[in-house]
Scaffold this motif. Structure first.
Motif, PDB file in Angstrom:
ATOM      1  N   ARG A 173      22.369   3.597  -2.123  1.00  0.00           N
ATOM      2  CA  ARG A 173      22.140   3.862  -3.530  1.00  0.00           C
ATOM      3  C   ARG A 173      23.066   2.968  -4.324  1.00  0.00           C
ATOM      4  NH1 ARG A 173      21.358   9.414  -6.789  1.00  0.00           N
ATOM      5  NH2 ARG A 173      21.462   8.432  -8.819  1.00  0.00           N
ATOM      6  N   SER A 230      23.387   3.053 -10.390  1.00  0.00           N
ATOM      7  CA  SER A 230      22.391   4.093 -10.652  1.00  0.00           C
ATOM      8  C   SER A 230      23.044   5.439 -10.963  1.00  0.00           C
ATOM      9  CB  SER A 230      21.460   4.241  -9.454  1.00  0.00           C
ATOM     10  OG  SER A 230      22.108   4.954  -8.415  1.00  0.00           O
ATOM     11  N   VAL A 277      25.480   7.027 -13.427  1.00  0.00           N
ATOM     12  CA  VAL A 277      26.132   6.683 -14.683  1.00  0.00           C
ATOM     13  C   VAL A 277      27.203   7.724 -15.003  1.00  0.00           C
ATOM     14  CG1 VAL A 277      25.753   6.177 -17.114  1.00  0.00           C
ATOM     15  CG2 VAL A 277      23.944   5.719 -15.461  1.00  0.00           C
ATOM     16  N   GLY A 284      25.408  19.062 -10.866  1.00  0.00           N
ATOM     17  CA  GLY A 284      24.369  18.161 -11.377  1.00  0.00           C
ATOM     18  C   GLY A 284      24.881  17.015 -12.220  1.00  0.00           C
ATOM     19  N   CYS A 285      26.192  16.760 -12.152  1.00  0.00           N
ATOM     20  CA  CYS A 285      26.741  15.702 -12.997  1.00  0.00           C
ATOM     21  C   CYS A 285      27.043  14.419 -12.218  1.00  0.00           C
ATOM     22  CB  CYS A 285      27.976  16.199 -13.719  1.00  0.00           C
ATOM     23  SG  CYS A 285      27.546  17.455 -14.940  1.00  0.00           S
ATOM     24  N   GLY A 286      26.779  14.443 -10.918  1.00  0.00           N
ATOM     25  CA  GLY A 286      26.846  13.186 -10.183  1.00  0.00           C
ATOM     26  C   GLY A 286      27.973  13.062  -9.165  1.00  0.00           C
ATOM     27  N   LYS A 287      28.626  14.160  -8.802  1.00  0.00           N
ATOM     28  CA  LYS A 287      29.721  14.051  -7.830  1.00  0.00           C
ATOM     29  C   LYS A 287      29.202  13.550  -6.485  1.00  0.00           C
ATOM     30  CE  LYS A 287      30.812  18.430  -8.394  1.00  0.00           C
ATOM     31  NZ  LYS A 287      29.856  18.774  -9.468  1.00  0.00           N
ATOM     32  N   SER A 288      28.231  14.271  -5.954  1.00  0.00           N
ATOM     33  CA  SER A 288      27.716  13.888  -4.631  1.00  0.00           C
ATOM     34  C   SER A 288      27.036  12.528  -4.686  1.00  0.00           C
ATOM     35  CB  SER A 288      26.723  14.932  -4.114  1.00  0.00           C
ATOM     36  OG  SER A 288      27.297  16.209  -4.171  1.00  0.00           O
ATOM     37  N   SER A 289      26.238  12.305  -5.731  1.00  0.00           N
ATOM     38  CA  SER A 289      25.528  11.014  -5.824  1.00  0.00           C
ATOM     39  C   SER A 289      26.516   9.866  -5.893  1.00  0.00           C
ATOM     40  CB  SER A 289      24.635  10.945  -7.059  1.00  0.00           C
ATOM     41  OG  SER A 289      24.019  12.151  -7.296  1.00  0.00           O
ATOM     42  N   ALA A 304      23.689  15.274 -16.097  1.00  0.00           N
ATOM     43  CA  ALA A 304      22.884  14.079 -15.845  1.00  0.00           C
ATOM     44  C   ALA A 304      21.601  14.440 -15.109  1.00  0.00           C
ATOM     45  CB  ALA A 304      23.694  13.069 -15.038  1.00  0.00           C
TER      46      ALA A 304
HETATM   47  N1  LIG Z   1      25.840  10.588 -13.483  1.00  0.00           N
HETATM   48  C1  LIG Z   1      24.605  10.521 -12.984  1.00  0.00           C
HETATM   49  N2  LIG Z   1      23.872   9.398 -13.108  1.00  0.00           N
HETATM   50  C2  LIG Z   1      22.620   9.350 -12.598  1.00  0.00           C
HETATM   51  N3  LIG Z   1      22.037  10.364 -11.954  1.00  0.00           N
HETATM   52  C3  LIG Z   1      22.718  11.500 -11.791  1.00  0.00           C
HETATM   53  C4  LIG Z   1      24.045  11.617 -12.297  1.00  0.00           C
HETATM   54  N4  LIG Z   1      24.479  12.856 -12.006  1.00  0.00           N
HETATM   55  C5  LIG Z   1      23.508  13.452 -11.345  1.00  0.00           C
HETATM   56  N5  LIG Z   1      22.444  12.680 -11.213  1.00  0.00           N
HETATM   57  C6  LIG Z   1      21.196  13.049 -10.541  1.00  0.00           C
HETATM   58  O1  LIG Z   1      21.153  14.456 -10.486  1.00  0.00           O
HETATM   59  C7  LIG Z   1      20.936  14.949  -9.177  1.00  0.00           C
HETATM   60  C8  LIG Z   1      22.076  15.850  -8.707  1.00  0.00           C
HETATM   61  O2  LIG Z   1      23.296  15.153  -8.725  1.00  0.00           O
HETATM   62  P1  LIG Z   1      24.521  15.464  -7.743  1.00  0.00           P
HETATM   63  O3  LIG Z   1      25.187  14.175  -7.483  1.00  0.00           O
HETATM   64  O4  LIG Z   1      24.047  16.217  -6.562  1.00  0.00           O
HETATM   65  O5  LIG Z   1      25.421  16.381  -8.639  1.00  0.00           O
HETATM   66  P2  LIG Z   1      26.736  17.188  -8.231  1.00  0.00           P
HETATM   67  O6  LIG Z   1      27.148  16.784  -6.886  1.00  0.00           O
HETATM   68  O7  LIG Z   1      27.738  16.841  -9.276  1.00  0.00           O
HETATM   69  O8  LIG Z   1      26.352  18.619  -8.311  1.00  0.00           O
HETATM   70  C9  LIG Z   1      20.757  13.727  -8.317  1.00  0.00           C
HETATM   71  O9  LIG Z   1      19.381  13.572  -8.100  1.00  0.00           O
HETATM   72  C10 LIG Z   1      21.277  12.561  -9.126  1.00  0.00           C
HETATM   73  O10 LIG Z   1      20.456  11.441  -8.937  1.00  0.00           O
END
Ligand SMILES: Nc1ncnc2c1ncn2[C@@H]1O[C@H](COP(=O)(O)OP(=O)(O)O)[C@@H](O)[C@H]1O
Ligand SMILES: [Mg+2]
Length: 420
Positions: free
Chosen positions: A186, A190, A192, A233-238, A394
């Motif tokens: 990834r 991608s 942000v 849902g804010c992008g930690k894992s991603s 996000a």
């Molecule tokens: N900052 C970001 N930029 C782009 N996509 C994001 C971002 N944060 C989350 N997403 C999208 O939202 C979904 C969940 O994100 P995830 O990384 O699992 O969040 P977290 O681990 O913070 O709970 C993924 O499909 C990801 O692509």
């Protein structure tokens, strides 16, 4: 007495007839068989070479793929189905054919090689719960080089399949096993994050990786811990996945709430993690909530099985001593629930809040999704979104864009409709 009478008498006489003849032939046959056996053993010992690869060996899976590629004409296959759920929810399955247990003949390097894949019915690998397996290669000659070549080729083949991909490992028993397909890397862009956040972490990790000497010179364990915290849902894992791709690292995913995890096992797993990998401990806050149940609710603990204790986790984190750079990422939605001992410097060296979308993130996400739109439209989207919502993840924004794939103006006009 005529000749025929004589022969008849001989035939009827058990001693001279059947008996004598059979004993003679039998002895000769037995001797011949014995001779053949000895000859075979001699032949095998001196004119054949064999290589046995047990399923626990790292190269085992590489070799299976290699055999599949070379034993193109084999009619006896077994299937390995991988199943992967994409982040978008799309499910993909793939069938991988491998040569089935049994014998396969392969023409390789101007000689025939017999490949025997065996599976023990009675023996189960206690670590993984899978049947014990091995493949044995047998070839004529004395040149072991052929096996080195095969192993080398198998490894290169496997690496090629992983090129541009991120391998995910999970803990199975006492070892790490790749799970699912290697995912396509990834790109960092991608994900942000708020201005400067991604750069800060990437720079820190790269600096760490490129400086082993700094650590050894000072006698400091060569490891670094990171904590990403903030709402879901804010992008930690991603981000961590994208970072692994950027570095060309794999990810060792570990769940601390796995009930079969004991102090010893965690310690062991951390010390045998594959090279060039990021150890990812997700939702570290949840680990000890579910574990500290009453013994009746946690039968494993009740049975006296080892289990993970908080001090065991700290020890394991501290004890990771390796010459390889050891990178540990932890994530949590609730940093306030973490014991300060877990996140003190040395265990967590860099903490980063990854929060709800800011104006910066919203404009950039809009521009990434609708590259043909002007920057002003991105600004407009961000302003509208923040006016309508105080907390937007996000993931929510991404979901919203999906509804207006072809309609950027609609995406802006309908920001109020962004759902949880
Ligand atoms: N900052 C970001 N930029 C782009 N996509 C994001 C971002 N944060 C989350 N997403 C999208 O939202 C979904 C969940 O994100 P995830 O990384 O699992 O969040 P977290 O681990 O913070 O709970 C993924 O499909 C990801 O692509
Ligand atoms: Mg996550």
């Amino acid at each position: 007495m005529t000749l025929s009478d004589f022969l008849g008498a001989l035939k009827d006489n058990p001693y001279f007839g059947a008996g004598f003849g059979l004993v003679g032939v039998g002895t000769a046959l037995a001797l011949a068989r014995k001779g053949a056996q000895i000859g075979m053993v001699f032949f095998r010992r001196h004119y054949m070479i064999t290589l046995e690869v047990p399923s626990r060996d790292k190269s085992y899976h590489w070799l299976l793929s290699w055999i599949t590629k070379h034993a193109k004409h084999t009619q006896h296959l077994s299937v390995e189905t991988s199943y992967m759920q994409h982040e978008s929810g799309r499910v993909r399955t793939q069938f991988d054919f491998h040569p089935s247990p049994g014998n396969h003949i392969i023409w390789y390097g101007r000689t025939w090689i017999r490949v025997e894949r065996t599976r023990e019915k009675q023996m189960v690998d206690l670590h993984t719960g899978t049947p014990w397996e091995s493949v044995t290669f047998t070839a004529f000659g004395r040149n072991r080089q052929i096996f080195f070549n095969i192993l080398q080729e198998a490894r290169e083949l496997a690496l090629k399949q992983e090129e541009g991909r991120t391998v995910m490992y999970t803990a199975m028993g006492a070892e790490w096993r790749p799970f699912g397909f290697p995912r396509r890397r990834r790109p960092l862009s991608s994900v942000v994050l708020e201005n400067g956040v991604a750069e800060r972490i990437v720079e820190d990790v790269k600096e760490f990786i490129s400086n082993p000497k700094w650590y050894t010179d000072r006698g400091i364990p060569y490891r670094r811990g990171y904590l990403l915290y903030g709402p879901p849902g804010c992008g930690k894992s991603s981000f961590i996945t994208a970072l692994a791709g950027e570095l060309g690292y794999s990810i060792c995913l570990m769940s601390l709430s796995d009930r079969s995890l004991s102090d010893d096992r965690l310690n062991h797993l951390l010390s045998v993690a594959p090279q060039q990998s990021i150890i990812l401990l997700e939702d570290v806050d949840a680990a000890f909530v579910s574990r500290d149940l009453l013994p009746t609710e946690n039968p494993m603990a009740y049975q006296g099985m080892g289990r993970l204790t908080f001090s065991g986790l700290l020890n394991a984190l501290d004890g990771v001593a390796s010459s390889e750079a050891r990178i540990v990422f932890m994530t949590t939605n609730f940093i306030e629930r973490l014991d300060p001992a877990l996140i003190r410097p040395g265990r967590v060296d860099l903490k980063q809040y990854v929060g709800y979308c800011t104006h910066y993130q919203l404009t950039h996400m809009f521009q990434r999704f609708f590259p043909l739109e002007s920057a002003a439209e991105g600004e407009r989207f961000a302003a509208h979104s923040l006016a309508a919502h105080t907390e937007l993840s996000a993931a929510q924004v991404q979901g919203h864009f999906m509804l207006y794939k072809m309609d950027p103006a609609g995406a802006i006009d309908n920001v109020a409709k962004i759902s949880k």
